[in-house]
Design a protein around this motif. Structure first.
Motif, mmCIF file in Angstrom:
data_model
loop_
_atom_site.group_PDB
_atom_site.id
_atom_site.type_symbol
_atom_site.label_atom_id
_atom_site.label_comp_id
_atom_site.label_asym_id
_atom_site.label_seq_id
_atom_site.Cartn_x
_atom_site.Cartn_y
_atom_site.Cartn_z
ATOM 1 N N ALA A 25 0.848 -1.188 0.000
ATOM 2 C CA ALA A 25 0.000 0.000 0.000
ATOM 3 C C ALA A 25 0.885 1.241 0.000
ATOM 4 C CB ALA A 25 -0.922 0.010 1.209
ATOM 5 N N GLY A 26 0.467 2.250 -0.731
ATOM 6 C CA GLY A 26 1.194 3.510 -0.782
ATOM 7 C C GLY A 26 0.927 4.225 -2.090
ATOM 8 N N ILE A 45 -1.987 2.834 -4.403
ATOM 9 C CA ILE A 45 -2.087 1.376 -4.425
ATOM 10 C C ILE A 45 -2.493 0.860 -3.053
ATOM 11 C CG2 ILE A 45 -0.740 -0.742 -4.742
ATOM 12 C CD1 ILE A 45 1.044 0.895 -6.691
ATOM 13 N N ARG A 46 -3.489 -0.026 -3.061
ATOM 14 C CA ARG A 46 -3.932 -0.746 -1.875
ATOM 15 C C ARG A 46 -4.200 -2.188 -2.314
ATOM 16 N NH1 ARG A 46 -6.396 3.991 -1.983
ATOM 17 N NH2 ARG A 46 -8.379 3.247 -2.776
ATOM 18 N N PRO A 47 -4.229 -3.129 -1.404
ATOM 19 C CA PRO A 47 -4.498 -4.512 -1.805
ATOM 20 C C PRO A 47 -5.795 -4.621 -2.608
ATOM 21 C CG PRO A 47 -3.755 -4.465 0.462
ATOM 22 C CD PRO A 47 -3.969 -3.025 0.039
ATOM 23 N N GLY A 48 -5.680 -5.106 -3.835
ATOM 24 C CA GLY A 48 -6.846 -5.296 -4.696
ATOM 25 C C GLY A 48 -7.389 -4.050 -5.355
ATOM 26 N N VAL A 95 10.447 0.444 -3.013
ATOM 27 C CA VAL A 95 10.570 -0.388 -4.206
ATOM 28 C C VAL A 95 9.394 -1.362 -4.354
ATOM 29 C CG1 VAL A 95 11.963 -2.220 -3.171
ATOM 30 C CG2 VAL A 95 12.227 -1.684 -5.594
ATOM 31 N N LEU A 96 8.739 -1.713 -3.274
ATOM 32 C CA LEU A 96 7.603 -2.619 -3.373
ATOM 33 C C LEU A 96 6.473 -2.030 -4.221
ATOM 34 C CD1 LEU A 96 7.461 -4.059 0.247
ATOM 35 C CD2 LEU A 96 8.437 -5.104 -1.810
ATOM 36 N N LEU A 97 6.323 -0.725 -4.202
ATOM 37 C CA LEU A 97 5.294 -0.084 -5.020
ATOM 38 C C LEU A 97 5.608 -0.244 -6.504
ATOM 39 C CD1 LEU A 97 4.763 3.127 -2.894
ATOM 40 C CD2 LEU A 97 3.212 1.169 -3.101
ATOM 41 N N ARG A 103 3.557 -5.121 -12.585
ATOM 42 C CA ARG A 103 2.743 -6.277 -12.968
ATOM 43 C C ARG A 103 1.580 -5.888 -13.881
ATOM 44 N NH1 ARG A 103 0.737 -9.392 -8.341
ATOM 45 N NH2 ARG A 103 0.502 -11.019 -9.901
ATOM 46 N N PHE A 104 1.258 -4.599 -13.958
ATOM 47 C CA PHE A 104 0.192 -4.140 -14.852
ATOM 48 C C PHE A 104 0.638 -4.123 -16.318
ATOM 49 C CE2 PHE A 104 -1.486 -2.323 -10.898
ATOM 50 C CZ PHE A 104 -2.829 -2.678 -11.004
ATOM 51 N N PHE A 105 1.948 -4.058 -16.558
ATOM 52 C CA PHE A 105 2.423 -3.994 -17.928
ATOM 53 C C PHE A 105 2.237 -5.342 -18.612
ATOM 54 C CE2 PHE A 105 5.207 -0.629 -16.033
ATOM 55 C CZ PHE A 105 4.594 0.434 -16.686
ATOM 56 N N PRO A 106 1.894 -5.333 -19.894
ATOM 57 C CA PRO A 106 1.682 -6.602 -20.606
ATOM 58 C C PRO A 106 3.005 -7.297 -20.912
ATOM 59 C CG PRO A 106 1.500 -4.773 -22.138
ATOM 60 C CD PRO A 106 1.649 -4.169 -20.750
#
Length: 126
Positions: A25-26, A45-48, A95-97, A103-106
């Motif tokens: 999250a952040g 960003i938050r879970p889900g 870096v986690l963000l 992961r959104f990139f194709p």
């Protein structure tokens, strides 16, 4: 800003439940420059879930890249981690963000799930 980039950001909230599984999250600010001006996108960003907006306020992490690179990322012609390693883009902060957002990139065009390739091979061998 390219049309592919605009469509990419517009698609993120609907895709978030299937992509953002972990407890990350952040706020990630993505600064995209065309050499003369910079567009600032904010990804909360938050879970889900992910909320997308624009603005240059502070964030937990900032990722800077050029408009050409970002267009290649949203079309699968480049990979985000490789771009960082080649110094085509820069990153500061949590870096986690970045790892969650990438992961959104194709995947690259023509990439197939290795499990499906293995299943096809087994079917042909039988």
């Amino acid at each position: 800003m390219t049309e592919a980039t605009e469509q990419f950001f517009a698609s993120l909230p609907a895709r978030a439940p299937e992509i953002l599984h972990g407890p990350v999250a952040g706020t990630l600010r993505i600064d995209i420059s065309d050499g003369h001006s910079t567009t600032h996108w904010l990804a909360r960003i938050r879970p889900g879930e992910i909320e997308i907006g624009q603005g240059s306020e502070g964030a937990d992490a900032v990722w800077y890249c050029g408009v050409d690179l970002f267009d290649r990322l949203v079309t699968g012609r480049s990979q985000a981690m490789a771009a960082l390693f080649r110094n085509e883009s820069t990153f500061t902060g949590n870096v986690l963000l970045f790892l969650a957002f990438r992961r959104f990139f194709p995947p690259p065009p023509g990439t197939r799930d290795p499990r499906e390739v293995a299943r096809e091979h087994v079917r042909r061998v039988r």
